[in-house]
Scaffold this motif. Structure first.
Motif, PDB file in Angstrom:
ATOM      1  N   GLU A  99       0.436  10.020  -3.080  1.00  0.00           N
ATOM      2  CA  GLU A  99       0.905  11.250  -2.420  1.00  0.00           C
ATOM      3  C   GLU A  99       2.414  11.153  -2.195  1.00  0.00           C
ATOM      4  O   GLU A  99       2.929  10.129  -1.740  1.00  0.00           O
ATOM      5  N   ARG A 100       3.137  12.208  -2.532  1.00  0.00           N
ATOM      6  CA  ARG A 100       4.602  12.163  -2.410  1.00  0.00           C
ATOM      7  C   ARG A 100       5.036  12.056  -0.960  1.00  0.00           C
ATOM      8  O   ARG A 100       5.937  11.281  -0.629  1.00  0.00           O
ATOM      9  N   ARG A 101       4.405  12.815  -0.083  1.00  0.00           N
ATOM     10  CA  ARG A 101       4.804  12.825   1.325  1.00  0.00           C
ATOM     11  C   ARG A 101       3.902  11.901   2.136  1.00  0.00           C
ATOM     12  O   ARG A 101       2.676  12.013   2.087  1.00  0.00           O
ATOM     13  N   VAL A 102       4.541  10.994   2.869  1.00  0.00           N
ATOM     14  CA  VAL A 102       3.815   9.969   3.615  1.00  0.00           C
ATOM     15  C   VAL A 102       4.362   9.890   5.034  1.00  0.00           C
ATOM     16  O   VAL A 102       5.580   9.933   5.246  1.00  0.00           O
TER      17      VAL A 102
ATOM     18  N   LEU B 138       0.825  -1.204   0.000  1.00  0.00           N
ATOM     19  CA  LEU B 138       0.000   0.000   0.000  1.00  0.00           C
ATOM     20  C   LEU B 138       0.864   1.260   0.000  1.00  0.00           C
ATOM     21  O   LEU B 138       0.565   2.237  -0.693  1.00  0.00           O
ATOM     22  N   LEU B 139       1.936   1.242   0.765  1.00  0.00           N
ATOM     23  CA  LEU B 139       2.843   2.388   0.796  1.00  0.00           C
ATOM     24  C   LEU B 139       3.503   2.601  -0.570  1.00  0.00           C
ATOM     25  O   LEU B 139       3.662   3.735  -1.021  1.00  0.00           O
ATOM     26  N   ALA B 140       3.881   1.504  -1.201  1.00  0.00           N
ATOM     27  CA  ALA B 140       4.518   1.608  -2.519  1.00  0.00           C
ATOM     28  C   ALA B 140       3.567   2.200  -3.560  1.00  0.00           C
ATOM     29  O   ALA B 140       3.990   2.904  -4.474  1.00  0.00           O
ATOM     30  N   ALA B 141       2.279   1.918  -3.396  1.00  0.00           N
ATOM     31  CA  ALA B 141       1.294   2.388  -4.362  1.00  0.00           C
ATOM     32  C   ALA B 141       0.716   3.757  -4.011  1.00  0.00           C
ATOM     33  O   ALA B 141      -0.039   4.320  -4.811  1.00  0.00           O
TER      34      ALA B 141
ATOM     35  N   PRO C 158       9.393  -5.001   4.354  1.00  0.00           N
ATOM     36  CA  PRO C 158       8.540  -4.345   3.356  1.00  0.00           C
ATOM     37  C   PRO C 158       8.118  -2.936   3.751  1.00  0.00           C
ATOM     38  O   PRO C 158       7.797  -2.123   2.876  1.00  0.00           O
ATOM     39  N   VAL C 159       8.123  -2.645   5.040  1.00  0.00           N
ATOM     40  CA  VAL C 159       7.760  -1.307   5.523  1.00  0.00           C
ATOM     41  C   VAL C 159       8.993  -0.432   5.687  1.00  0.00           C
ATOM     42  O   VAL C 159       9.074   0.677   5.138  1.00  0.00           O
ATOM     43  N   PHE C 160       9.980  -0.915   6.422  1.00  0.00           N
ATOM     44  CA  PHE C 160      11.157  -0.100   6.731  1.00  0.00           C
ATOM     45  C   PHE C 160      12.017   0.178   5.503  1.00  0.00           C
ATOM     46  O   PHE C 160      12.757   1.155   5.485  1.00  0.00           O
ATOM     47  N   SER C 161      11.918  -0.645   4.485  1.00  0.00           N
ATOM     48  CA  SER C 161      12.696  -0.399   3.270  1.00  0.00           C
ATOM     49  C   SER C 161      12.143   0.773   2.462  1.00  0.00           C
ATOM     50  O   SER C 161      12.829   1.303   1.596  1.00  0.00           O
TER      51      SER C 161
ATOM     52  N   LEU D 278       7.400   6.841  11.022  1.00  0.00           N
ATOM     53  CA  LEU D 278       8.235   6.686   9.839  1.00  0.00           C
ATOM     54  C   LEU D 278       7.738   7.616   8.742  1.00  0.00           C
ATOM     55  O   LEU D 278       6.547   7.951   8.687  1.00  0.00           O
ATOM     56  N   GLY D 279       8.645   8.017   7.855  1.00  0.00           N
ATOM     57  CA  GLY D 279       8.252   8.961   6.821  1.00  0.00           C
ATOM     58  C   GLY D 279       8.858   8.682   5.465  1.00  0.00           C
ATOM     59  O   GLY D 279       9.908   8.045   5.358  1.00  0.00           O
ATOM     60  N   ARG D 280       8.168   9.181   4.425  1.00  0.00           N
ATOM     61  CA  ARG D 280       8.693   9.210   3.057  1.00  0.00           C
ATOM     62  C   ARG D 280       8.547  10.636   2.539  1.00  0.00           C
ATOM     63  O   ARG D 280       7.454  11.202   2.548  1.00  0.00           O
TER      64      ARG D 280
END
Length: 299
Positions: free
Chosen positions: A222-225, A216-219, A242-245, A271-273
């Motif tokens: 929104e740029r900022r997560v 879900l995070l990969a898909a 799969p999450v921390f990567s 955690l953030g992207r």
């Protein structure tokens, strides 16, 4: 003595080489990996008792490896930096003081508050107290998000492992309309893990849920997560790769959050992207078996 020191250093640096078949020894090691460093002072005392220079020098190897792996995580960052404060807390369904817990979360002054294990009738009390301070809310099942900023595009997240009924709802996603732009906020509570005599370290359900969350995070468009949640594991646990990567922990320090009486592990995460946690700390104990964790985030 030298062999033991080398073994400790190898476990710290090469923990991913430990097999994870059957009772999952690799995942169990990674759940408490920083504590392997306690062998260093023990070995140092043994070297001192033996008065062996060679033994004392050999202790430097695991000490250096531990410092290299975990040293960068120790600083807690600058709480004055960043653009907003967030708090993550598993309030525990057996919490006997939901009102006091909710009041403590409000007193944190956070801009976003993520909560897990919201069960009735306590959930209604959390809603009333948090709602008085935070005008915007998103909830799905037993997880919720309270915000100072408007929330849009709220939807539940399907994190259910195989065989779990549809009533199991432990994820929600919303877009926070912050003064510095939109931010996708995920709140997740992954399945618990157990150590059993017959099955070893039981992580299969959590790992399956983590894989779904990672997808879900990969898909996420929104740029900022920002992800807030109880992941029932830490950054070294291969089951959570799969999450921390896909996200960064930034400079939050160690922030051990569980169990609250004597914290041994950081299983509550911020955690953030494309956003960076620049400081992190734990809040005083509430009626939960988890400590609340707080972070300053730069957008």
């Amino acid at each position: 003595m030298t062999g033991t020191a080398c073994a400790v250093a190898l476990l710290l640096a090469g923990h991913r080489l430990v097999p994870d078949a059957g009772p999952r020894p690799g995942s169990l090691l990674e759940a408490f990996l920083p504590w392997i460093g306690l062998a260093v002072p023990v070995l140092a005392v043994v070297a001192l008792v033996r008065r062996s220079r060679f033994a004392a020098v050999s202790v430097l190897l695991p000490a250096a490896v531990w410092a290299g792996v975990f040293g960068p995580r120790l600083p807690g960052g600058d709480r004055r930096a960043g653009d907003l404060t967030v708090v993550q807390h598993n309030v525990a369904e057996e919490n006997t003081d939901p009102a006091g817990t909710a009041a403590a979360l409000v007193a944190s002054g956070a801009d976003l508050v993520a909560v897990e294990e919201l069960v009735e009738p306590a959930a209604a009390r959390y809603g009333r107290i948090l709602g008085a301070a935070y005008p915007y809310r998103a909830r799905s099942g037993t997880v919720g998000l309270w915000s100072r900023y408007p929330l849009a595009d709220v939807r539940p997240l399907d994190l259910r492992p195989a065989g779990v009924p549809a009533t199991w709802q432990r994820g929600v996603r919303a877009t926070a309309r912050t003064p510095r732009g939109d931010l996708a906020v995920y709140v997740a509570h992954l399945p618990s893990v157990r150590i059993t005599a017959t099955g070893g370290f039981a992580t299969a359900r959590r790992d399956s849920s983590a894989a779904k969350l990672g997808a879900l995070l990969a898909a996420e468009p929104e740029r900022r997560v920002l992800l807030l949640g109880d992941l029932n594991g830490g950054r070294d646990d291969r089951g959570l790769a799969p999450v921390f990567s896909r996200l960064t922990t930034g400079r939050q320090g160690v922030g051990l959050s569980w169990p609250a009486a004597l914290p041994l592990a950081r299983i509550d995460q911020v955690l953030g992207r494309a956003v960076t946690p620049v400081a992190g700390w734990t809040l005083p104990r509430t009626g939960s078996d988890h400590l609340p964790v707080a972070a300053r985030v730069r957008l």
